[in-house]
Design an enzyme around this catalytic site. Structure first.
Site, PDB file in Angstrom:
ATOM      1  N   LYS A   1       0.849  -1.191   0.000  1.00  0.00           N
ATOM      2  CA  LYS A   1       0.000   0.000   0.000  1.00  0.00           C
ATOM      3  C   LYS A   1       0.884   1.240   0.000  1.00  0.00           C
ATOM      4  CE  LYS A   1      -1.574   2.841   2.895  1.00  0.00           C
ATOM      5  NZ  LYS A   1      -1.566   4.046   2.055  1.00  0.00           N
ATOM      6  N   GLY A  16       7.074   5.643   7.593  1.00  0.00           N
ATOM      7  CA  GLY A  16       6.223   6.826   7.658  1.00  0.00           C
ATOM      8  C   GLY A  16       6.418   7.542   8.975  1.00  0.00           C
ATOM      9  N   GLY A  17       5.405   8.279   9.393  1.00  0.00           N
ATOM     10  CA  GLY A  17       5.532   9.110  10.584  1.00  0.00           C
ATOM     11  C   GLY A  17       5.257   8.334  11.873  1.00  0.00           C
ATOM     12  N   GLY A  45       2.904   5.089  12.909  1.00  0.00           N
ATOM     13  CA  GLY A  45       3.730   3.984  13.400  1.00  0.00           C
ATOM     14  C   GLY A  45       3.212   3.443  14.723  1.00  0.00           C
ATOM     15  N   GLU A 105      10.043   2.071  10.125  1.00  0.00           N
ATOM     16  CA  GLU A 105      11.057   3.085   9.764  1.00  0.00           C
ATOM     17  C   GLU A 105      10.374   4.428   9.910  1.00  0.00           C
ATOM     18  OE1 GLU A 105      14.168   2.624   9.053  1.00  0.00           O
ATOM     19  OE2 GLU A 105      14.188   0.449   8.818  1.00  0.00           O
ATOM     20  N   CYS A 147      13.840  11.501   5.501  1.00  0.00           N
ATOM     21  CA  CYS A 147      13.765  11.140   6.930  1.00  0.00           C
ATOM     22  C   CYS A 147      15.083  11.412   7.641  1.00  0.00           C
ATOM     23  CB  CYS A 147      13.370   9.681   7.078  1.00  0.00           C
ATOM     24  SG  CYS A 147      14.367   8.597   6.071  1.00  0.00           S
TER      25      CYS A 147
END
Ligand code: NAD
Length: 488
Positions: free
Chosen positions: A173, A225-226, A230, A247, A281
Site C-alpha cells: 500500500k 512513515g511518521g 507507526g 522506519e 527522513c
C-alpha cells in the site's frame, strides 16, 4: 490522464466501491492522474489472495527461482528507468536527476537481494551421529508493506525485494498521495509469470494500511512513515503478534567542529538539508556549529541560500523542487513561524518564492533560522521541509549531550579533521547511521534504521533480508529408541 487500478490475485481491478482520488503535480497543482482509492474491503480481498498464494504453490519455490525473479525485476526497472524517474518527479516534485538516481538505487537493491537470496544455505548444527540438526530460514508469510510519499518506489523496493526474495507473499500500500511509480512497478510484476496472489497492490489511505496492520491473516507488517501512524500500527499488530518493522521519522543533527574542512562542511550542510526540499527522513536540518566558527558558518550559508535554483524538477538547472503537498507546505511554514516566535532569527527564506511561476504549487524558499536553542520546538520536532535550524555549541561534551537529547535516533553527521574525536563521537551518538565528513550516503550493503523513536528493525543489508524470515530448528532423530523414563 493516467488512471490506476488495484492489482489483486493476478487481476487488475477497480475498487469495490469504484473510489478514485485525484493525484496532483506539486509544481502546479494540476491533476495528473486518477488513482484507484481502495477501502478495507479491497484490502481484505488482497490479503486473502496473498494468504492463498502463500499457503499454496509459492511455498515450493526455490532460492534460485526467487533470485531469478529479483534479477528480472531489476532488468525491467532498468528498461523503464526513465519513464519511472519521470513519473516519480511528476508525482513528488523532486528533480529528475534525483529520481534517476533513485531508479538506479532501486535496481541495485533488487540485484543485491538477489545475490543474498542465492547465497542462502541454512546451517547444519553439530549433533549426535543419529541426529540431523539444521537451522533453516523460512518465509514469514503474508507481508503488508506500507510506504510514504517522499521516496515512493525506493522505500517500496527496500521492502518488496527482501519480502519476495525470502519467499513471502506481498500486499503493498503506497501513500495515496504518490501511488504512480508503485503502480508502474506492479505493471512490471504483471509481465512476469508469478502465481496469482503473490504480489498485490492496494492503493488507498490510512484505513487500508490499518487493515493490513490489524488483519489476523497478515504475518508481518513493514511500515515507513511518521511516528503517529507507526504507533497505531504497533498497537494494531498485537492482534496476532505479527512481526513489525517500523522506519519512522528523525531529528538528525549535523555537527560541525571548528577544525572541520569548512568549504566541504558548508557545502554539505546544504545537501543535508535541501535534497528533495528537505523531505528526507535523514535530513540534516538540525545544524549544530561550534561556537568559534558559528558566525562565519551562518554567514557563509546565508550567502549560498539565495543562489539555490528553485524550480520545476524537470528543468536541468533546478536544484530544489516544491514540497509534496499543500498540507506539508502549511506545516513547514507553521514550524518556521513557531521558531521565530520562540526567538530564532530568520536569516533567509520562510516564505513562498516571488514570481508568477511560484503562485501555484507548493513552493518554499530554502530557509535558514539561526540562533536556535535546544529547547525550541524547531530543534526538537521533525520539520520535513527545506529548513536549516542553526544551533551553537561549546565543545564536544555539549554537542553530544544536545545531539542525543531527542526521542529520535535515525542519522547524525560529524565534521572534524580529528580522527580521535570522529571516532569518539561516532560511538557515543545514539543514531542508526553516523556519517563523518559526509552526509546522506547509503547503499544496499549497509543497514538502515533508527534507534529509539526512529523505528524498530533494519532495512537493507543482510539483516534487511533476515527481517522477512523465520528461523527454524529442524531436528531429525534417525534412530529413535524408547527412553523408559516412565517405565516399560
Ligand atoms: P504517514 O505516516 O502519514 O504515512 C505513511 C504511510 O502510512 C502512508 O501510506 C499512509 O497512507 C499510511 N498510514 C497513515 N496512517 C496509517 C495508519 N493509522 N495505519 C496504517 N497506515 C497508515 O507518513 P508520510 O507523511 O507519508 O511520510 C513522512 C514520514 O515518513 C516522515 O516522518 C519521515 O521521516 C518518515 N520516513 C522515514 C523513513 C525512514 O527510513 N526511517 C523514510 C522515509 C520517510
Amino acid at each position: 490522464m493516467i488512471q490506476t487500478q488495484l492489482y489483486i490475485d493476478g487481476q487488475w481491478q477497480s475498487p469495490i466501491d469504484h473510489g478514485t482520488r485525484a493525484i496532483h503535480n506539486p509544481a502546479d497543482e494540476a491533476v495528473i492522474a486518477q488513482a484507484a482509492e481502495a477501502t478495507r474491503a479491497d484490502a481484505r480481498l488482497a490479503i486473502a489472495a496473498a494468504r492463498k498464494a502463500f499457503d499454496g504453490p509459492w511455498r515450493q519455490t526455490t532460492i534460485r527461482d526467487r533470485a531469478k525473479l529479483l534479477n528480472k525485476l531489476a532488468g525491467l526497472i532498468d528498461r523503464d528507468a526513465e519513464q519511472l524517474a519521470r513519473l516519480e518527479s511528476l508525482n513528488t516534485g523532486k528533480t529528475l536527476t534525483e529520481s534517476r538516481t533513485d531508479m538506479g538505487d532501486i535496481a541495485a537493491t533488487f540485484r543485491y537481494f538477489a545475490g543474498l537470496v542465492a547465497s542462502e544455505s541454512g546451517a547444519v548444527n553439530e549433533a549426535p551421529h543419529h541426529v540431523i540438526s539444521r537451522t533453516l530460514r523460512e518465509p514469514v508469510g503474508v507481508c503488508g508493506l506500507i510506504t510514504p510519499w517522499n521516496y515512493p518506489l525506493l522505500q517500496a523496493a527496500w521492502k518488496i525485494a527482501p519480502a519476495l526474495g525470502a519467499g513471502n507473499t506481498v500486499v503493498i500500500k503506497p501513500s495515496n498521495l504518490t501511488p504512480l511509480t508503485t503502480h508502474h512497478f506492479t505493471q512490471l510484476v504483471a509481465e512476469l509469470d508469478l502465481p496469482p496472489g503473490v504480489f498485490n497492490l492496494v492503493t488507498g489511505g490510512a484505513e487500508v494500511g490499518a487493515e493490513l496492520a490489524e488483519s489476523l491473516d497478515v504475518d508481518l507488517v513493514s511500515f515507513t512513515g511518521g511516528a503517529f501512524a507507526g504507533e497505531s500500527i504497533m498497537k494494531a499488530a498485537t492482534g496476532n503478534f505479527k512481526r513489525i518493522g517500523l522506519e519512522l521519522g528523525g531529528k538528525n543533527p549535523n555537527i560541525v567542529f571548528a577544525d572541520a574542512d569548512l568549504d566541504a562542511a558548508v557545502d554539505y550542510a546544504l545537501n543535508a538539508a535541501f535534497f528533495h526540499a528537505g523531505q528526507v527522513c535523514s535530513a540534516g536540518s538540525r545544524l549544530m556549529v561550534e561556537d568559534s566558527i558559528y558566525d562565519e558558518f551562518v554567514s557563509r550559508l546565508a550567502e549560498r541560500l539565495p543562489r539555490i535554483v528553485i524550480g520545476n524538477g524537470f528543468h536541468a538547472e533546478t536544484r530544489m523542487g516544491p514540497v509534496q503537498s499543500a498540507q506539508q507546505h502549511e506545516k513547514i511554514l507553521g514550524m518556521v513561524q513557531a521558531g521565530i516566535a520562540e526567538g530564532a532569527r530568520l536569516v533567509h527564506g520562510g516564505k513562498r518564492p516571488a514570481g508568477d511561476v511560484f503562485k501555484k504549487g507548493f513552493w518554499l524558499e530554502p530557509t535558514l533560522l539561526a540562533d536556535v536553542t535546544a529547547d525550541m520546538k524547531i530543534a526538537k520536532e521533525e520539520i520535513f521541509g527545506p529548513v536549516i535550524t542553526a544551533e551553537r555549541f561549546r565543545g564536544e561534551a555539549e554537542a553530544l549531550r544536545a545531539a542525543n537529547d531527542t526521542p529520535y535516533g535515525l542519522a547524525a553527521a560529524v565534521w572534524t579533521r580529528d580522527l580521535d574525536k570522529a571516532n569518539r563521537m561516532s560511538r557515543a551518538l545514539r543514531f542508526g547511521t553516523v556519517w563523518v565528513n559526509d552526509y546522506h550516503p547509503y547503499f544496499p550493503e549497509a543497514p538502515w534504521g533508527g534507534y529509539k523513536a526512529s523505528g524498530i528493525g533494519r532495512e537493507l543489508a543482510r539483516i534487511g533480508l533476515d527481517e522477512y524470515t523465520e528461523l527454524k530448528h529442524s531436528y531429525i532423530n534417525l534412530a529413535p529408541k524408547a527412553m523408559g523414563w516412565f517405565g516399560a
